[in-house]
Design a protein around this motif. Structure first.
Motif, PDB file in Angstrom:
ATOM      1  N   ALA A  21       0.474  11.746   8.774  1.00 58.98           N
ATOM      2  CA  ALA A  21       0.003  10.401   9.117  1.00 58.98           C
ATOM      3  C   ALA A  21       1.142   9.390   9.110  1.00 58.98           C
ATOM      4  CB  ALA A  21      -1.093   9.967   8.148  1.00 58.98           C
ATOM      5  N   LEU A  22       2.112   9.593   8.222  1.00 56.63           N
ATOM      6  CA  LEU A  22       3.238   8.664   8.116  1.00 56.63           C
ATOM      7  C   LEU A  22       4.274   8.877   9.211  1.00 56.63           C
ATOM      8  CD1 LEU A  22       3.875   8.782   4.255  1.00 56.63           C
ATOM      9  CD2 LEU A  22       2.806   6.919   5.545  1.00 56.63           C
ATOM     10  N   ASP A  23       4.337  10.063   9.762  1.00 60.80           N
ATOM     11  CA  ASP A  23       5.361  10.404  10.748  1.00 60.80           C
ATOM     12  C   ASP A  23       5.059   9.733  12.090  1.00 60.80           C
ATOM     13  OD1 ASP A  23       7.459  11.511  12.100  1.00 60.80           O
ATOM     14  OD2 ASP A  23       6.556  13.501  12.301  1.00 60.80           O
ATOM     15  N   GLN A  29      -2.323   3.329  10.441  1.00 60.60           N
ATOM     16  CA  GLN A  29      -2.251   4.706   9.930  1.00 60.60           C
ATOM     17  C   GLN A  29      -1.422   4.781   8.653  1.00 60.60           C
ATOM     18  OE1 GLN A  29      -0.732   6.341  13.634  1.00 60.60           O
ATOM     19  NE2 GLN A  29      -2.577   7.572  13.904  1.00 60.60           N
ATOM     20  N   CYS A  30      -0.317   4.057   8.628  1.00 59.52           N
ATOM     21  CA  CYS A  30       0.553   4.097   7.456  1.00 59.52           C
ATOM     22  C   CYS A  30      -0.095   3.427   6.255  1.00 59.52           C
ATOM     23  CB  CYS A  30       1.901   3.455   7.771  1.00 59.52           C
ATOM     24  SG  CYS A  30       2.947   4.462   8.847  1.00 59.52           S
ATOM     25  N   ARG A  31      -0.808   2.336   6.483  1.00 65.52           N
ATOM     26  CA  ARG A  31      -1.513   1.686   5.374  1.00 65.52           C
ATOM     27  C   ARG A  31      -2.622   2.586   4.839  1.00 65.52           C
ATOM     28  NH1 ARG A  31      -1.687  -3.439   3.855  1.00 65.52           N
ATOM     29  NH2 ARG A  31      -3.968  -3.423   3.788  1.00 65.52           N
ATOM     30  N   LYS A  32      -3.309   3.264   5.736  1.00 64.63           N
ATOM     31  CA  LYS A  32      -4.364   4.188   5.315  1.00 64.63           C
ATOM     32  C   LYS A  32      -3.784   5.330   4.485  1.00 64.63           C
ATOM     33  CE  LYS A  32      -8.174   6.958   7.165  1.00 64.63           C
ATOM     34  NZ  LYS A  32      -8.904   7.377   8.404  1.00 64.63           N
ATOM     35  N   ALA A  33      -2.652   5.867   4.925  1.00 65.81           N
ATOM     36  CA  ALA A  33      -1.994   6.943   4.176  1.00 65.81           C
ATOM     37  C   ALA A  33      -1.513   6.436   2.817  1.00 65.81           C
ATOM     38  CB  ALA A  33      -0.826   7.503   4.975  1.00 65.81           C
ATOM     39  N   LYS A  35      -2.868   4.087   1.015  1.00 67.06           N
ATOM     40  CA  LYS A  35      -4.031   3.955   0.142  1.00 67.06           C
ATOM     41  C   LYS A  35      -4.448   5.313  -0.423  1.00 67.06           C
ATOM     42  CE  LYS A  35      -5.824  -0.177   2.427  1.00 67.06           C
ATOM     43  NZ  LYS A  35      -6.897  -0.752   3.273  1.00 67.06           N
ATOM     44  N   LYS A  36      -4.383   6.339   0.413  1.00 69.22           N
ATOM     45  CA  LYS A  36      -4.709   7.677  -0.072  1.00 69.22           C
ATOM     46  C   LYS A  36      -3.673   8.162  -1.080  1.00 69.22           C
ATOM     47  CE  LYS A  36      -7.593   9.778   3.477  1.00 69.22           C
ATOM     48  NZ  LYS A  36      -7.791  11.001   4.298  1.00 69.22           N
ATOM     49  N   ALA A  37      -2.406   7.838  -0.823  1.00 70.45           N
ATOM     50  CA  ALA A  37      -1.355   8.214  -1.761  1.00 70.45           C
ATOM     51  C   ALA A  37      -1.551   7.514  -3.095  1.00 70.45           C
ATOM     52  CB  ALA A  37       0.014   7.874  -1.174  1.00 70.45           C
ATOM     53  N   ASP A  38      -2.011   6.278  -3.052  1.00 70.27           N
ATOM     54  CA  ASP A  38      -2.279   5.547  -4.290  1.00 70.27           C
ATOM     55  C   ASP A  38      -3.419   6.203  -5.069  1.00 70.27           C
ATOM     56  OD1 ASP A  38      -1.809   3.208  -6.011  1.00 70.27           O
ATOM     57  OD2 ASP A  38      -3.817   2.621  -5.403  1.00 70.27           O
ATOM     58  N   ALA A  39      -4.444   6.675  -4.347  1.00 74.88           N
ATOM     59  CA  ALA A  39      -5.536   7.392  -5.003  1.00 74.88           C
ATOM     60  C   ALA A  39      -5.015   8.674  -5.655  1.00 74.88           C
ATOM     61  CB  ALA A  39      -6.629   7.715  -3.985  1.00 74.88           C
ATOM     62  N   LEU A  56       4.866   0.333   0.374  1.00 72.62           N
ATOM     63  CA  LEU A  56       4.566   0.404   1.811  1.00 72.62           C
ATOM     64  C   LEU A  56       3.429  -0.543   2.168  1.00 72.62           C
ATOM     65  CD1 LEU A  56       5.178   1.638   4.531  1.00 72.62           C
ATOM     66  CD2 LEU A  56       3.630   3.525   3.984  1.00 72.62           C
ATOM     67  N   LYS A  57       2.431  -0.635   1.308  1.00 71.92           N
ATOM     68  CA  LYS A  57       1.333  -1.567   1.583  1.00 71.92           C
ATOM     69  C   LYS A  57       1.846  -3.004   1.630  1.00 71.92           C
ATOM     70  CE  LYS A  57      -1.381   0.049  -1.710  1.00 71.92           C
ATOM     71  NZ  LYS A  57      -2.563   0.151  -2.598  1.00 71.92           N
ATOM     72  N   LYS A  58       2.753  -3.331   0.729  1.00 75.89           N
ATOM     73  CA  LYS A  58       3.328  -4.680   0.709  1.00 75.89           C
ATOM     74  C   LYS A  58       4.174  -4.929   1.952  1.00 75.89           C
ATOM     75  CE  LYS A  58       6.105  -7.804  -2.146  1.00 75.89           C
ATOM     76  NZ  LYS A  58       6.862  -7.955  -3.422  1.00 75.89           N
TER      77      LYS A  58
END
Length: 213
Positions: A21-23, A29-33, A35-39, A56-58
């Motif tokens: 998703a990050l690639d 897509q990157c913000r969604k990824a 958030k999942k990484a934070d979980a 990355l979110k910031k």
């Protein structure tokens, strides 16, 4: 949780899913990824992963807000805004942290779901006024997104679908709160009865059977 054992064999590919998703991914897509990484970081208590996800979110937060403002000005027929120029995300720090993060174990994931569910239920109960403020609802949305990720990784598709719907409703509430206009405030307040009813239904139903198991 519904079908809690189904999909546990898929825990190993979580890193691959997020890296894909990050690639070359968009801001969304990157913000969604992230958030999942934070979980994931919360589930395994991995501080480097949490720090990279937050970074990355910031990095993408301002761009996301511009995108939101443009979208809602169109939806609400407000003064048109110029199409925002979106940056090319730099997810390298998060990608590196994902590669080094410990794998998620089933027991840790189930425990994380339980903790997040209890936290979310407490947050919901604090938001049961007629028109709750945006900040508590936004914090609740973060917890809901964590629960959605855990449900997805555990193979509980029905639970994840319900949580995704709640996340979208809470996301609309937060987006509308960013717009300083009477029409946006009216739209936000009008949606509160349905939002609070949906949240109450989820925490009642899934609380009674430990997440829909």
């Amino acid at each position: 949780m519904a079908s809690k054992n189904k999909g546990l064999e898929r825990l190993d590919p979580i890193a691959a899913e997020l890296l894909a998703a990050l690639d070359g991914g968009s801001v969304h897509q990157c913000r969604k990824a992230a958030k999942k990484a934070d979980a994931w970081a919360k589930a395994c208590r991995c501080k480097p992963l949490a720090k990279a996800a937050k970074g990355l979110k910031k990095q993408l937060g301002a761009a996301r807000n511009r995108q939101v403002m443009h979208y809602w000005h169109q939806q609400l027929a407000l003064a048109p805004l110029a199409e925002p120029k979106m940056p090319v995300p730099d997810p390298s720090a998060l990608a590196a942290a994902i590669k080094k993060a410990p794998p998620l174990e089933a027991n840790a994931l189930l425990s994380a779901y339980s903790r997040a569910f209890c936290k979310g239920r407490t947050q919901y109960r604090a938001c049961r006024g007629k028109h709750p403020k945006s900040e508590p609802l936004h914090r609740l949305r973060s917890t809901i997104k964590q629960l959605e990720a855990y449900s997805e990784w555990l193979g509980a598709a029905q639970t994840a679908k319900a949580l995704n719907g709640l996340g979208q409703q809470l996301g609309d509430d937060h987006d509308l709160s960013l717009i300083d206009h009477k029409i946006a405030r009216q739209r936000r307040r009008a949606a509160h009865p349905a939002l609070l009813a949906a949240l109450g239904a989820f925490f009642t139903a899934y609380g009674e059977n430990r997440g829909g198991r």
